[in-house]
Design an enzyme around this catalytic site. Structure first.
Site, PDB file in Angstrom:
ATOM      1  N   LYS A  25     -69.303  56.598 -26.738  1.00  0.00           N
ATOM      2  CA  LYS A  25     -69.010  55.163 -26.749  1.00  0.00           C
ATOM      3  C   LYS A  25     -69.134  54.618 -28.173  1.00  0.00           C
ATOM      4  CE  LYS A  25     -70.485  50.877 -24.387  1.00  0.00           C
ATOM      5  NZ  LYS A  25     -71.494  50.297 -23.453  1.00  0.00           N
ATOM      6  N   SER A  78     -69.486  47.643 -19.811  1.00  0.00           N
ATOM      7  CA  SER A  78     -68.691  47.633 -21.024  1.00  0.00           C
ATOM      8  C   SER A  78     -68.173  49.008 -21.427  1.00  0.00           C
ATOM      9  CB  SER A  78     -69.560  47.076 -22.166  1.00  0.00           C
ATOM     10  OG  SER A  78     -70.677  47.912 -22.411  1.00  0.00           O
ATOM     11  N   SER A 126     -73.726  48.807 -17.784  1.00  0.00           N
ATOM     12  CA  SER A 126     -72.528  49.258 -18.491  1.00  0.00           C
ATOM     13  C   SER A 126     -72.273  50.753 -18.462  1.00  0.00           C
ATOM     14  CB  SER A 126     -72.573  48.786 -19.950  1.00  0.00           C
ATOM     15  OG  SER A 126     -72.423  47.389 -20.022  1.00  0.00           O
TER      16      SER A 126
END
Length: 491
Positions: free
Chosen positions: A80, A155, A179
């Site tokens: 990420k 997210s 997330s």
């Protein structure tokens, strides 16, 4: 050689260790897969092909020299874009860091490299990890491989979508309010949030420092546990890191795969027993609970009365911390700089840079947090939210006296279409209704696929006491032994 992109990380590692495939071959196969499908999925913000192949060659050289390889050596991983990697673009999904190449590795990335994993690149995310759909990325949304017109969660939607699209067998996410777990649920993958402090935040671009937790994402529970073991453990560079070893999550996952949960007490949170959840989600959840009881688990109902206040408390605490953390992005030290023309003052350069660099959701949360921390309102808002956090922690403590783990649906609904919730922030925030309490408490939680609703994945969430991460892996692996893994349609 069989299609390695469809294999688990465990299977890939065994192939490489046994000499049946090289790490370079495995890496190239995944790079080819990314080239074939990512123009439609948009899971990646940056693909580091040269760096990945170089890392893969190093693994092959070690194996050729007879050196012992780690359990995930040569296995590709997607990271990420909230974690720094030396020389690799790190944007956090924001224009304000466009083009920034950090001069150092985060602890997570450093441990991934030391374990011999191969970093494919950086995945898309909601800007500064603020969102539940990956629609708030400054670089465009990511599609859900189950239906590219729907969101992959947020997210960390890029990491979960990369897994579901077979672009990577492993991924790293971060979980501030759900997330990792929520994207895992809506893409039919596994997402684990470790105990807060059980994984290092050094090199993680901060959103909410008392909540942010990096963690593993995978397509199976065992793969997630193996990745957790690699990235977890004490880090003296992180002042919030717990000075204790990682619980034996791998052994727990292997034990759970045997399908025996005799003596395990599952706490069914009554406050999450259906309120606000879609009927199809609850039906899949109830079927999964029935399956767990057939494996010997005992289900007990537990009440956590303050969980109903978790969402509003979170949206005072997290924005307040974000308001403070994001003050460092001022157009002076790094990243975007607007108005630096000799005409504008330093204050004007800061204002112009932040206005151009931050997106609408980030601005919204900065304003919420600044207001909550302002003179005359601190005690009424931020102070009260912290008191609620204490009450939620007490709810967890009491519940774990009755049950070994707590269970609930991961998210109230399946993946929704793009644009259907962006006009109403509250409806977007509801995606994290069931995941936020765990972040406020600081304990571990995992989402494991438990079925389908309307042809789309549903996740079951397992929550455990702090530093008892192994419990959630055991139960998750047991559920997986019955439900199996979910296979999305061909792209």
């Amino acid at each position: 050689m069989a299609d390695v992109t469809r294999m688990t990380a465990t299977e890939i590692a065994a192939l490489i260790a046994g000499g049946e495939a090289s790490a370079v071959e495995v890496t190239q196969a995944h790079l080819d897969r990314i080239a074939a499908v990512d123009d439609r999925v948009h899971a990646f913000l940056h693909v580091d092909s040269d760096g990945a192949l170089e890392a893969a060659r190093a693994v092959d050289a070690k194996r050729a020299a007879g050196e012992e390889l780690g359990p995930l050596a040569g296995v590709p991983v997607a990271v990420k874009d909230v974690l720094t990697a030396k020389g690799v673009p790190t944007t956090v999904g924001s224009k304000i860091l466009q083009g920034w190449r950090p001069p150092y590795d985060s602890t997570i990335v450093r441990r991934l490299r030391a374990a011999g994993t191969v970093m494919l690149g950086k995945t898309n995310m909601d800007e500064f990890a603020m969102g539940s759909s990956t629609e708030y990325s400054a670089y465009g949304p990511t599609g859900n491989p189950w239906d590219l017109s729907r969101i992959p969660g947020g997210s960390g939607g890029g990491s979960s979508a990369a897994l579901a699209a077979y672009e990577a067998p492993l991924a790293i996410g971060s979980d501030t309010g759900g997330s990792i777990r929520q994207p895992g649920a809506v893409t039919g993958t596994v997402g684990a949030k470790p105990t807060y402090g059980g994984t290092s935040r050094y090199g993680l671009v901060a959103f909410s420092s008392s909540l942010d937790t990096p963690g593993p994402c995978a397509r199976t529970v065992l793969d997630a546990a193996l990745l957790h073991e690699v990235i977890g453990g004490h880090d003296p560079r992180d002042s919030t890191s717990i000075p204790a070893p990682v619980p034996d999550v791998v052994a727990a996952a292997r034990a759970g795969a045997g399908g025996d949960l005799t003596g395990v007490r599952l706490g069914l949170v009554t406050e999450f027993s259906g309120e606000g959840a879609e009927p199809g989600v609850m039906a899949a959840f109830r079927d999964a609970v029935d399956a767990l009881t057939k494996l010997g688990a005992e289900v007990v109902e537990v009440s956590c009365p303050h969980f109903q206040y978790a969402l509003p408390a979170y949206y005072l605490i997290a924005p307040s911390e974000c308001s403070s953390n994001l003050a460092r992005f001022d157009g002076v030290r790094f990243g975007l700089r607007v108005g630096d023309d000799g005409v504008h003052s330093l204050e004007e350069v800061m204002s112009l840079t932040r206005d151009a660099g931050f997106g609408p959701e980030v601005k919204r949360r900065i304003m919420l947090g600044t207001y909550a921390l302002s003179s005359g309102y601190y005690d009424a808002y931020y102070g009260q939210a912290q008191k609620v956090r204490t009450l939620i922690t007490r709810d967890f403590t009491a519940a774990f006296e009755q049950a070994d783990v707590l269970i609930s649906p991961t998210t109230p609904f399946v993946a929704f279409p793009f644009g259907s919730r962006t006009s109403d922030p509250y409806q977007m925030y509801l995606a994290d209704l069931f995941t936020i309490p765990t972040n406020l408490y600081g304990g571990p939680g995992i989402s494991v696929p438990c079925g389908l609703s309307e042809g789309l994945p549903v996740g079951l969430q397992i929550m455990a006491p702090t530093m008892a991460d192994d419990r959630m892996y055991r139960v998750g692996a047991a559920l997986e032994s019955v439900i199996g893994t979910l296979t999305p349609p061909e792209l």
